[in-house]
Design a protein around this motif. Structure first.
Motif, PDB file in Angstrom:
ATOM      1  N   LYS A 125      45.277   8.121 -34.266  1.00 40.07           N
ATOM      2  CA  LYS A 125      44.310   7.868 -33.252  1.00 40.07           C
ATOM      3  C   LYS A 125      43.607   8.500 -32.586  1.00 40.07           C
ATOM      4  N   SER A 126      42.334   8.370 -32.387  1.00 43.44           N
ATOM      5  CA  SER A 126      41.501   9.451 -31.540  1.00 43.44           C
ATOM      6  C   SER A 126      40.178   8.898 -31.007  1.00 43.44           C
ATOM      7  N   GLY A 127      39.773   9.570 -29.850  1.00 39.37           N
ATOM      8  CA  GLY A 127      38.771   9.240 -29.172  1.00 39.37           C
ATOM      9  C   GLY A 127      37.518   9.788 -29.601  1.00 39.37           C
ATOM     10  N   ILE A 128      36.513   9.168 -30.100  1.00 35.69           N
ATOM     11  CA  ILE A 128      35.115   9.701 -30.627  1.00 35.69           C
ATOM     12  C   ILE A 128      34.333   9.678 -29.648  1.00 35.69           C
ATOM     13  N   MET A 129      33.628  10.797 -28.909  1.00 31.35           N
ATOM     14  CA  MET A 129      32.957  11.087 -28.048  1.00 31.35           C
ATOM     15  C   MET A 129      31.439  11.243 -28.473  1.00 31.35           C
ATOM     16  N   THR A 130      31.120  11.781 -29.328  1.00 30.48           N
ATOM     17  CA  THR A 130      29.782  11.816 -29.981  1.00 30.48           C
ATOM     18  C   THR A 130      29.647  11.008 -31.148  1.00 30.48           C
ATOM     19  N   TRP A 131      28.674  10.135 -31.156  1.00 28.20           N
ATOM     20  CA  TRP A 131      28.560   9.070 -32.142  1.00 28.20           C
ATOM     21  C   TRP A 131      27.316   8.330 -32.304  1.00 28.20           C
ATOM     22  N   ASN A 132      26.904   7.927 -33.250  1.00 26.52           N
ATOM     23  CA  ASN A 132      25.858   6.903 -33.304  1.00 26.52           C
ATOM     24  C   ASN A 132      25.859   5.736 -34.380  1.00 26.52           C
ATOM     25  N   GLY A 133      24.728   5.184 -34.740  1.00 26.98           N
ATOM     26  CA  GLY A 133      25.139   3.850 -35.536  1.00 26.98           C
ATOM     27  C   GLY A 133      25.879   4.184 -36.805  1.00 26.98           C
ATOM     28  N   ASN A 134      25.608   5.313 -37.652  1.00 27.78           N
ATOM     29  CA  ASN A 134      26.491   5.847 -38.847  1.00 27.78           C
ATOM     30  C   ASN A 134      27.730   5.788 -38.444  1.00 27.78           C
ATOM     31  N   THR A 135      28.153   6.314 -37.347  1.00 31.25           N
ATOM     32  CA  THR A 135      29.663   6.303 -37.186  1.00 31.25           C
ATOM     33  C   THR A 135      30.267   4.852 -37.092  1.00 31.25           C
ATOM     34  N   LEU A 136      29.388   4.000 -36.321  1.00 31.06           N
ATOM     35  CA  LEU A 136      30.143   2.654 -36.333  1.00 31.06           C
ATOM     36  C   LEU A 136      30.320   1.988 -37.711  1.00 31.06           C
ATOM     37  N   GLY A 137      29.361   2.347 -38.844  1.00 30.27           N
ATOM     38  CA  GLY A 137      29.383   2.028 -39.983  1.00 30.27           C
ATOM     39  C   GLY A 137      30.905   2.644 -40.786  1.00 30.27           C
ATOM     40  N   ARG A 138      31.139   3.607 -40.265  1.00 30.41           N
ATOM     41  CA  ARG A 138      32.344   4.178 -40.876  1.00 30.41           C
ATOM     42  C   ARG A 138      33.778   3.463 -40.166  1.00 30.41           C
ATOM     43  N   LEU A 139      33.323   3.048 -38.952  1.00 32.04           N
ATOM     44  CA  LEU A 139      34.656   2.541 -38.037  1.00 32.04           C
ATOM     45  C   LEU A 139      34.856   0.924 -38.259  1.00 32.04           C
ATOM     46  N   CYS A 140      33.996   0.203 -38.892  1.00 26.65           N
ATOM     47  CA  CYS A 140      33.852  -1.151 -38.825  1.00 26.65           C
ATOM     48  C   CYS A 140      33.553  -1.503 -40.436  1.00 26.65           C
ATOM     49  N   SER A 141      34.525  -2.317 -41.051  1.00 27.22           N
ATOM     50  CA  SER A 141      34.555  -2.620 -42.517  1.00 27.22           C
ATOM     51  C   SER A 141      33.674  -3.708 -42.795  1.00 27.22           C
ATOM     52  N   THR A 142      32.801  -4.264 -41.542  1.00 25.81           N
ATOM     53  CA  THR A 142      31.809  -5.417 -41.892  1.00 25.81           C
ATOM     54  C   THR A 142      30.579  -4.988 -41.282  1.00 25.81           C
ATOM     55  N   ALA A 143      30.188  -3.584 -41.003  1.00 28.73           N
ATOM     56  CA  ALA A 143      29.295  -2.811 -40.734  1.00 28.73           C
ATOM     57  C   ALA A 143      28.207  -2.716 -41.601  1.00 28.73           C
ATOM     58  N   ARG A 144      26.535  -3.041 -41.405  1.00 29.39           N
ATOM     59  CA  ARG A 144      25.882  -2.831 -42.416  1.00 29.39           C
ATOM     60  C   ARG A 144      24.800  -1.948 -41.651  1.00 29.39           C
ATOM     61  N   VAL A 145      24.466  -0.906 -42.029  1.00 34.84           N
ATOM     62  CA  VAL A 145      23.493   0.287 -41.296  1.00 34.84           C
ATOM     63  C   VAL A 145      22.177   0.357 -41.973  1.00 34.84           C
ATOM     64  N   THR A 146      21.175   0.061 -41.587  1.00 37.48           N
ATOM     65  CA  THR A 146      19.867   0.334 -42.230  1.00 37.48           C
ATOM     66  C   THR A 146      18.969   1.268 -41.286  1.00 37.48           C
ATOM     67  N   GLU A 147      17.926   1.858 -41.891  1.00 35.01           N
ATOM     68  CA  GLU A 147      17.257   2.841 -40.935  1.00 35.01           C
ATOM     69  C   GLU A 147      15.891   2.630 -41.448  1.00 35.01           C
ATOM     70  N   ASP A 148      14.937   2.705 -40.425  1.00 32.55           N
ATOM     71  CA  ASP A 148      13.377   2.542 -40.542  1.00 32.55           C
ATOM     72  C   ASP A 148      12.925   3.857 -40.360  1.00 32.55           C
ATOM     73  N   SER A 149      12.651   4.708 -41.094  1.00 36.76           N
ATOM     74  CA  SER A 149      12.126   6.094 -40.634  1.00 36.76           C
ATOM     75  C   SER A 149      10.722   5.761 -39.824  1.00 36.76           C
ATOM     76  N   SER A 150       9.827   4.891 -40.525  1.00 37.35           N
ATOM     77  CA  SER A 150       8.583   4.631 -39.655  1.00 37.35           C
ATOM     78  C   SER A 150       8.671   4.368 -38.378  1.00 37.35           C
ATOM     79  N   LYS A 151       9.629   3.434 -37.939  1.00 40.46           N
ATOM     80  CA  LYS A 151       9.847   3.216 -36.668  1.00 40.46           C
ATOM     81  C   LYS A 151      10.732   3.900 -35.959  1.00 40.46           C
ATOM     82  N   LYS A 152      11.314   5.090 -36.687  1.00 35.46           N
ATOM     83  CA  LYS A 152      12.577   5.724 -36.040  1.00 35.46           C
ATOM     84  C   LYS A 152      13.495   5.097 -35.388  1.00 35.46           C
ATOM     85  N   LYS A 153      13.991   4.136 -36.032  1.00 38.52           N
ATOM     86  CA  LYS A 153      15.166   3.189 -35.549  1.00 38.52           C
ATOM     87  C   LYS A 153      16.201   3.079 -36.765  1.00 38.52           C
ATOM     88  N   ARG A 154      17.293   2.943 -36.358  1.00 36.52           N
ATOM     89  CA  ARG A 154      18.768   2.710 -36.940  1.00 36.52           C
ATOM     90  C   ARG A 154      19.299   1.336 -36.143  1.00 36.52           C
TER      91      ARG A 154
END
Length: 181
Positions: A75-104
């Motif tokens: 167990k651990s508390g993760i203090m610095t994170w982003n959407g990619n972190t959520l992708g590794r923490l949740c087995s149903t997560a789907r992460v997409t990135e749109d670089s033109s909109k600078k949006k994940r």
């Protein structure tokens, strides 16, 4: 074999996470900025719980005990994170990135989106005086997560990685430490 001086372990460490490929790679392959799950708060806790079955007669003359199952959780508390972190923490997560909109974008949920990925999770406690300690488990976050957005406190995601056997011996936890010279 002589028993060397015991260590006093003080402090926290770093948490790394990468998809498990079937074998545990070299430290330098795991412990990279790309695999840093995030800086942690509250340290890390490793729990090992064995379950035993005991058979004994009423008078206490005969007794036998066997190990029936084991559970290991990191167990651990993760203090610095982003959407990619959520992708590794949740087995149903789907992460997409749109670089033109600078949006994940992260979509979470839907049992049909279960990816079945197993991760190598490595906690590294670096101690320049007594040596580095590494704790590795293979598994996934099975506790879900909670995000609390408060005006006066950082948002920390608590993860619980339930270990699964990662070799032919049924190993749940790999603990490595530097030994005194």
């Amino acid at each position: 074999m002589a028993d060397e001086t015991k260590k006093i372990v003080l402090g926290s460490g770093k948490l790394y996470c990468t998809v498990f490929s079937g074998t545990i790679p070299e430290d330098s392959t795991i412990e990279t900025d790309a695999n840093l799950l995030g800086y942690i708060q509250g340290g890390a806790t490793l729990t090992y719980t064995p379950t035993f079955y005991e058979a004994k007669d009423d008078l206490g003359f005969v007794y036998k005990k066997i190990l029936t199952e084991e559970e290991a959780v990191l167990k651990s508390g993760i203090m610095t994170w982003n959407g990619n972190t959520l992708g590794r923490l949740c087995s149903t997560a789907r992460v997409t990135e749109d670089s033109s909109k600078k949006k994940r974008t992260v979509k979470i949920g839907g049992a049909g989106n279960y990816d079945g990925k197993r991760y190598l999770i490595r906690f590294v406690h670096d101690d320049p005086q007594d040596g580095t300690i590494r704790v590795s488990v293979v598994g996934s976050n099975e506790a879900g997560f909670e995000m609390a957005f408060a005006k006066d406190k950082e948002t920390v995601i608590n993860a619980e990685f339930k270990a699964q056997p990662h070799d032919t011996e049924g190993t749940l936890i790999l603990y490595e430490e530097d030994m005194a010279a």
